[in-house]
Write a protein that holds these residues in place. Sequence first.
Motif, PDB file in Angstrom:
ATOM      1  N   LYS A 185      33.862  20.340   8.712  1.00 29.19           N
ATOM      2  CA  LYS A 185      34.539  20.116   7.426  1.00 29.19           C
ATOM      3  C   LYS A 185      33.569  20.359   6.273  1.00 29.19           C
ATOM      4  O   LYS A 185      33.935  20.960   5.263  1.00 29.19           O
ATOM      5  CB  LYS A 185      35.124  18.699   7.354  1.00 29.19           C
ATOM      6  CG  LYS A 185      36.401  18.528   8.080  1.00 29.19           C
ATOM      7  CD  LYS A 185      36.957  17.133   7.857  1.00 29.19           C
ATOM      8  CE  LYS A 185      38.254  16.967   8.599  1.00 29.19           C
ATOM      9  NZ  LYS A 185      38.825  15.654   8.420  1.00 29.19           N
ATOM     10  N   VAL A 213      33.928  23.021   3.471  1.00 31.60           N
ATOM     11  CA  VAL A 213      33.885  22.689   2.051  1.00 31.60           C
ATOM     12  C   VAL A 213      32.884  23.610   1.355  1.00 31.60           C
ATOM     13  O   VAL A 213      33.152  24.133   0.256  1.00 31.60           O
ATOM     14  CB  VAL A 213      33.530  21.201   1.839  1.00 31.60           C
ATOM     15  CG1 VAL A 213      33.153  20.917   0.394  1.00 31.60           C
ATOM     16  CG2 VAL A 213      34.663  20.298   2.277  1.00 31.60           C
ATOM     17  N   GLN A 248      34.409  26.946   1.168  1.00 32.19           N
ATOM     18  CA  GLN A 248      35.466  26.914   0.139  1.00 32.19           C
ATOM     19  C   GLN A 248      34.861  26.989  -1.258  1.00 32.19           C
ATOM     20  O   GLN A 248      35.351  27.711  -2.124  1.00 32.19           O
ATOM     21  CB  GLN A 248      36.290  25.634   0.311  1.00 32.19           C
ATOM     22  CG  GLN A 248      37.500  25.595  -0.585  1.00 32.19           C
ATOM     23  CD  GLN A 248      38.279  24.288  -0.431  1.00 32.19           C
ATOM     24  OE1 GLN A 248      37.745  23.258   0.001  1.00 32.19           O
ATOM     25  NE2 GLN A 248      39.540  24.350  -0.784  1.00 32.19           N
TER      26      GLN A 248
END
Length: 172
Positions: free
Chosen positions: A9, A13, A16
Amino acid sequence: MEEESQERKRHLVETQKHVQKIIQNRQEKIEEIKQSTELDKKHTDKEKTESMKMFSALMHCIERSQADLLKVIEEKQKTTERQAEQFIRELEEEVIELKKKNNEMEQLLHTQDHFKFLQIFPFLHGPLHNKNWNVVRNNSRLNVETLRRTLRQLQESLNEEMKKLPEIGKLL
């Protein structure tokens, strides 16, 4: 698994954030290109306006030179016509005088009075005061030098107009 999931994750992130940064950069680039295109359009419009002014000035200069040349040609034609009329008048006067002298000679040839003949003969036999018309020409042709001078003046005028517009070099 939970740790691995958390780790992925965080990685997602970060990825992203990186993608969002790329998106932002691309959007900024799009805006920059739009602004540049708008500036180019304004610059192009200005160049078009300036070039229209320049060509209008050049065309006016050419039209003025053409009008001047036509005026010179017309004036030369009028001068030639006046000169021809003068030549014709002089020739007609000379013909009248010669006919008069010819008639007097004819009358003298038929006279029976020898004294009168000898008395008048020296006046009629004397030299004729005629103009040498063989050398007289009625030249109505446009002198090439006139045309050259007009074209030279046109070239000088065009050069002056070109100096007023230094951006011409960029266009050519």
